[in-house]
Motif scaffolding. Structure first.
Motif, mmCIF file in Angstrom:
data_model
loop_
_atom_site.group_PDB
_atom_site.id
_atom_site.type_symbol
_atom_site.label_atom_id
_atom_site.label_comp_id
_atom_site.label_asym_id
_atom_site.label_seq_id
_atom_site.Cartn_x
_atom_site.Cartn_y
_atom_site.Cartn_z
ATOM 1 N N GLY A 97 -16.000 3.897 8.176
ATOM 2 C CA GLY A 97 -14.644 4.055 8.682
ATOM 3 C C GLY A 97 -13.579 3.930 7.607
ATOM 4 N N ALA A 98 -13.996 3.780 6.337
ATOM 5 C CA ALA A 98 -13.042 3.603 5.234
ATOM 6 C C ALA A 98 -12.147 4.828 5.066
ATOM 7 C CB ALA A 98 -13.801 3.330 3.939
ATOM 8 N N THR A 99 -10.961 4.579 4.530
ATOM 9 C CA THR A 99 -9.950 5.620 4.339
ATOM 10 C C THR A 99 -9.614 5.739 2.849
ATOM 11 O OG1 THR A 99 -8.101 4.069 4.501
ATOM 12 C CG2 THR A 99 -8.968 4.971 6.581
ATOM 13 N N PRO A 100 -8.799 6.735 2.463
ATOM 14 C CA PRO A 100 -8.379 6.833 1.057
ATOM 15 C C PRO A 100 -7.708 5.563 0.537
ATOM 16 C CG PRO A 100 -7.879 8.882 2.182
ATOM 17 C CD PRO A 100 -8.357 7.932 3.238
ATOM 18 N N ILE A 101 -7.083 4.788 1.415
ATOM 19 C CA ILE A 101 -6.459 3.523 0.993
ATOM 20 C C ILE A 101 -7.527 2.560 0.497
ATOM 21 C CG2 ILE A 101 -5.247 1.461 1.835
ATOM 22 C CD1 ILE A 101 -3.598 3.293 3.636
ATOM 23 N N ASP A 102 -8.640 2.456 1.240
ATOM 24 C CA ASP A 102 -9.747 1.590 0.814
ATOM 25 C C ASP A 102 -10.309 2.055 -0.526
ATOM 26 O OD1 ASP A 102 -10.137 -0.137 3.309
ATOM 27 O OD2 ASP A 102 -10.262 1.879 4.137
ATOM 28 N N PHE A 103 -10.440 3.366 -0.667
ATOM 29 C CA PHE A 103 -10.951 3.940 -1.918
ATOM 30 C C PHE A 103 -10.039 3.571 -3.083
ATOM 31 C CE2 PHE A 103 -10.828 7.361 -5.049
ATOM 32 C CZ PHE A 103 -12.172 7.537 -5.354
ATOM 33 N N ALA A 104 -8.734 3.725 -2.905
ATOM 34 C CA ALA A 104 -7.771 3.461 -3.984
ATOM 35 C C ALA A 104 -7.836 2.010 -4.445
ATOM 36 C CB ALA A 104 -6.361 3.806 -3.511
ATOM 37 N N TYR A 105 -7.886 1.082 -3.498
ATOM 38 C CA TYR A 105 -7.926 -0.340 -3.873
ATOM 39 C C TYR A 105 -9.278 -0.733 -4.464
ATOM 40 C CZ TYR A 105 -3.316 -1.487 -2.110
ATOM 41 O OH TYR A 105 -1.945 -1.572 -1.950
ATOM 42 N N ARG A 106 -10.352 -0.022 -4.112
ATOM 43 C CA ARG A 106 -11.645 -0.303 -4.728
ATOM 44 C C ARG A 106 -11.636 0.134 -6.196
ATOM 45 N NH1 ARG A 106 -16.582 -1.503 -2.607
ATOM 46 N NH2 ARG A 106 -15.291 -2.562 -1.075
ATOM 47 N N ILE A 107 -10.885 1.191 -6.521
ATOM 48 C CA ILE A 107 -10.769 1.623 -7.914
ATOM 49 C C ILE A 107 -10.013 0.561 -8.710
ATOM 50 C CG2 ILE A 107 -9.813 3.367 -9.475
ATOM 51 C CD1 ILE A 107 -12.196 4.362 -7.843
ATOM 52 N N HIS A 108 -8.810 0.189 -8.234
ATOM 53 C CA HIS A 108 -8.016 -0.854 -8.901
ATOM 54 C C HIS A 108 -6.810 -1.185 -8.027
ATOM 55 C CE1 HIS A 108 -5.705 -3.021 -11.972
ATOM 56 N NE2 HIS A 108 -6.848 -3.118 -12.644
ATOM 57 N N GLY A 119 -4.022 1.326 -5.886
ATOM 58 C CA GLY A 119 -3.659 1.214 -4.471
ATOM 59 C C GLY A 119 -2.171 0.986 -4.280
ATOM 60 N N ASN A 120 -1.583 0.101 -5.095
ATOM 61 C CA ASN A 120 -0.162 -0.234 -4.936
ATOM 62 C C ASN A 120 0.762 0.936 -5.262
ATOM 63 O OD1 ASN A 120 -0.800 -2.830 -4.146
ATOM 64 N ND2 ASN A 120 -0.582 -3.698 -6.198
ATOM 65 N N LYS A 121 0.313 1.845 -6.153
ATOM 66 C CA LYS A 121 1.147 2.987 -6.559
ATOM 67 C C LYS A 121 0.726 4.298 -5.891
ATOM 68 C CE LYS A 121 3.741 0.586 -9.286
ATOM 69 N NZ LYS A 121 5.160 0.350 -8.894
ATOM 70 N N MET A 122 -0.171 4.201 -4.914
ATOM 71 C CA MET A 122 -0.691 5.396 -4.251
ATOM 72 C C MET A 122 0.378 6.074 -3.379
ATOM 73 S SD MET A 122 -3.870 5.439 -1.600
ATOM 74 C CE MET A 122 -4.568 6.944 -0.961
ATOM 75 N N ASN A 182 -11.900 -5.390 3.996
ATOM 76 C CA ASN A 182 -11.190 -6.659 3.838
ATOM 77 C C ASN A 182 -10.564 -6.767 2.449
ATOM 78 O OD1 ASN A 182 -11.774 -8.256 6.371
ATOM 79 N ND2 ASN A 182 -13.847 -7.717 5.776
ATOM 80 N N HIS A 183 -11.234 -6.162 1.467
ATOM 81 C CA HIS A 183 -10.718 -6.184 0.091
ATOM 82 C C HIS A 183 -9.348 -5.507 0.022
ATOM 83 C CE1 HIS A 183 -10.697 -5.927 -4.268
ATOM 84 N NE2 HIS A 183 -10.456 -4.644 -4.165
ATOM 85 N N ALA A 184 -9.248 -4.312 0.596
ATOM 86 C CA ALA A 184 -7.968 -3.582 0.568
ATOM 87 C C ALA A 184 -6.898 -4.340 1.358
ATOM 88 C CB ALA A 184 -8.149 -2.178 1.138
#
Length: 725
Positions: A414-425, A429-432, A476-478
């Motif tokens: 169920g992950a979204t691009p937001i989860d992907f962005a925060y998993r990268i760094h 995520g903050n500047k997405m 939960n990480h994101a």
């Protein structure tokens, strides 16, 4: 000196550990464990030594090194016998003692369905991040306990089984320990869901002969097919899926037993990668492949390093079966996982740091666990959020997407691009500001699927995430990173407000003195305030009054050293003003009794009296080292009164790291437990350990055990025990 039990272990490790000194150390560890556990029995009635040997055999079958095997044999001696970590360090080296200490701390955890459960799981996961050998021993320990779980009470069986399915089996899976993971799952299901376990088992057994015949027929046909096409160096194995795998498909995925396609599996093991694809071509050319059932884990390995080709085909008689094709090296990894990669190799020096680094490089999820563990202090919600993050985002992850450069990223369903962005760094995520999936622009709430290629668009001028992102993110990480950003943003506004309030108060009182971080820590650390920025926020929230700060500046508060000194003085007065010992001697109404200053016994301790030459009676704890040398004829029976209304002095020895704040952290815990400190001594050893000796005043042994438990919760504490002079 050794026996048949040890020989069963030696037979396994002597195949790959050839160094005589290493072998001698393992034998020495066995002898110490056997002698230390002498007389102790397991719940099953077996001698206790059978357990650590069984654990060591499991690890030896994984190719574990000499230090790991020594630690496995000794993993319960510190917890259950008089052997100390210092003893182990002297006899077997610091590395073995370090592993045993890690396993001991995990063993001490009591698992219950309570808030402390998350705290215990957190400690286990952090221990795993610090040294993978600790968790390998713990997994082997759990496997043997599951094999002997019949001897435990039913309520313990259910609790341990659920914990195994929730934590241990997923960790074994992530480490690629397929054989261990499958056995843990099947054995745990038997106790957690007995009715369903036996139902699935019955279904498997009902046509066992028919299925075995089917596997033999299929194996024969494939063997002939490969030979006719020039393949010679290969093996073919057949198997039926394990009970838990079928249970999940039936009861979690709501599929009937007859609809499980990959119930039967054939494994073809070849000598090289090219032969894998050649074999696949022959299988597809001669049997009907089922659409969307082919997976190439050789080109794109699983995050636990697993590699294989998977396909499901229809046999000539209408039987569906799965075919797995891989090389011998891939099969070793499929069976032994991480252990196959890091198996002990003779004449190669082991480096814990290098192994941890290599593991983080190869196992993406392990790198994530390391990052989460290092970031633990920043998790405001504490252990529950940390554990849920690991369980949901790492242990439970089952969606695999790609970066534009082909790197595999593992995310929860169920992950979204937001989860992907925060998993990268976090910064990504903050500047997405947007995302593309498979070269198409998508909304931020789009659900990602395995195989998607995801790219994130960022903008340095972005205002950052909004509250609505918390509803979109699944990991939960994101969510934690978004909350951290929003909290920080809110804190900046509050800090400005608090700063204005205190500046006005300083001006009104004509005070020009600057407030420093050191001043804040000295006076407000007990409020959880760590620096000036935190103080400003607390003032803005009205949690701390500006007038309180003014009062502290002009000197109405004493510092922490003065506070500790006053506490000790107060305690000392209490000791000297109380003379009643609370000890009763049969037949004597007003005996002259003195509590031994070598052991400082307290109510709850097993005690004995010793008639001194001057006529008084000295009371000793029976564990006091001096008791052995006392004249047997002068020893008398004494016991504690039913109710003793006073506090007693006793001694504690606490060992931890060489850290400036360690002493104060310990005293703070002691004071928070309503126990007074009478004397305090601290020194640093040559091995850079801080040894703290405390003389405290406490009511009884029950209160002391609670205090020790509280001290052990301090993550830096290596050990805490009663001290005898």
């Amino acid at each position: 000196m050794v026996d048949s039990l040890f020989e069963s272990l030696a037979k396994v490790y002597e195949e790959y550990i050839l160094n005589e000194q290493d072998r001698n150390q393992i034998e020495k560890a066995y002898i110490l464990a056997r002698n230390s556990h002498q007389g102790q029995l397991r719940k099953s009635g077996e001698p206790y030594i059978t357990h650590p040997v069984a654990v060591a055999i499991i690890l030896a079958n994984l190719g574990s090194g000499p230090n790991t095997l020594q630690a496995a044999l000794l993993h319960d001696v510190v917890e259950d016998t008089s052997v100390t970590l210092i003893d182990l360090s002297k006899e077997f080296g610091k590395d073995v003692a370090f592993i045993v200490d890690g396993v001991t701390k995990l063993t001490k955890l009591e698992f219950h369905d309570a808030p402390s459960q998350a705290d215990n799981h957190q400690k286990m996961l952090i221990a795993m991040a610090k040294d993978i050998r600790v968790i390998l021993i713990k997994i082997a320990d759990r496997l043997h306990n599951m094999r002997t779980l019949d001897s435990m009470p039913p309520e313990n069986q259910i609790r341990i089984a659920k914990e195994t399915l929730e934590i241990y089996a997923p960790i074994a899976h992530k480490l690629g320990l397929f054989v261990i993971k499958a056995e843990l799952e099947d054995r745990a299901l038997k106790y957690a869901e007995p009715a369903k376990y036996y139902e699935v088992s019955r279904l498997i057994q009902s046509k066992k002969d028919e299925r075995e015949e089917s596997i033999n027929n299929i194996t024969g046909v494939i063997d002939k097919l490969l030979k006719e096409n020039g393949l010679t160096n290969y093996k073919i194995k057949g198997r039926i899926k394990n009970i838990y795998s079928i249970y999940k498909k039936m009861y979690i995925n709501n599929r009937s037993f007859e609809d499980i396609y990959d119930l039967l599996a054939i494994r073809i093991i070849v000598d090289k990668v090219e032969s894998c694809y050649q074999s696949l071509g022959l299988i597809h050319a001669n049997f009907t492949p089922i659409p969307r059932r082919f997976k190439d884990y050789i080109a794109v390995p699983k995050p636990n390093l697993y590699q294989s080709l998977h396909t499901t085909v229809l046999f000539n008689d209408g039987t569906l079966f799965e075919v797995q094709i891989r090389t011998k090296e891939m099969d070793d990894v499929a069976e032994l996982g991480v252990a196959a990669h890091w198996a002990y190799k003779e004449n190669k020096n082991y480096s814990k740091e290098r192994e941890q680094f290599e593991m983080a490089q190869k196992l993406k999820w392990y790198g994530e666990l390391l990052k989460m563990s290092e970031d633990i202090d920043d998790i405001s919600s504490g252990s529950e959020e940390f554990v849920e993050s690991v369980k949901g985002d790492i242990l439970g992850a089952n969606v695999y997407v790609f970066t534009p450069k082909g790197e595999v990223i593992e995310l929860p369903k169920g992950a979204t691009p937001i989860d992907f962005a925060y998993r990268i760094h976090s910064d990504v995520g903050n500047k997405m500001v947007g995302a593309t999936v498979n070269n198409k622009i998508v909304s931020l709430d789009s659900e990602l699927k395995t195989g998607d290629i995801v790219s994130v668009r960022t903008n340095k001028s972005s205002f950052g995430p909004s509250e609505s992102w918390l509803k979109i993110a699944k990991s939960n990480h994101a969510k934690h990173k978004i909350k951290s950003f929003l909290n920080k943003k809110n804190a900046e506004i509050l800090a400005e407000t608090g700063k204005d309030i205190i500046l006005r108060e300083l001006n009104n009182n004509k005070i020009s003195e600057d407030i420093t971080d050191e001043f804040v820590r000295e006076h407000f650390s007990k409020n959880g305030v760590r620096n000036l920025e935190d103080l400003y926020v607390e003032i803005a929230k009205n949690n701390i009054s500006a007038k309180t700060i003014i009062a502290k500046i002009v000197g109405t508060e004493i510092n922490k050293e003065q506070y500790l000194q006053r506490q000790m003085e107060k305690t000392t007065r209490a000791i000297h003003s109380t003379s009643e010992t609370g000890v009763i001697v049969e037949g004597l109404t007003n005996p002259q009794i003195k509590l031994g200053s070598c052991c400082f016994p307290i109510p709850g301790d097993n005690i004995l009296g010793y008639v001194s030459k001057v006529g008084g009676i000295v009371v000793h704890d029976i564990n006091c080292p001096n008791v052995i040398s006392l004249d047997q004829k002068r020893k008398i029976e004494v016991y504690w009164a039913a109710k003793v209304d006073r506090k007693f002095p006793t001694l504690l020895k606490i060992i931890g790291p060489s850290k400036p704040t360690f002493l104060y952290d310990i005293v703070k815990i002691v004071n928070a437990s309503n126990v007074n400190v009478a004397e305090m001594n601290s020194n640093t050893t040559q091995s850079l350990e801080t040894v703290i000796k405390l003389k405290i005043l406490i009511e009884d042994k029950e209160k002391l055990e609670k205090l020790i438990a509280n001290i052990q919760k301090v993550s830096d504490v290596y050990s805490v025990e009663r001290d005898y002079r």
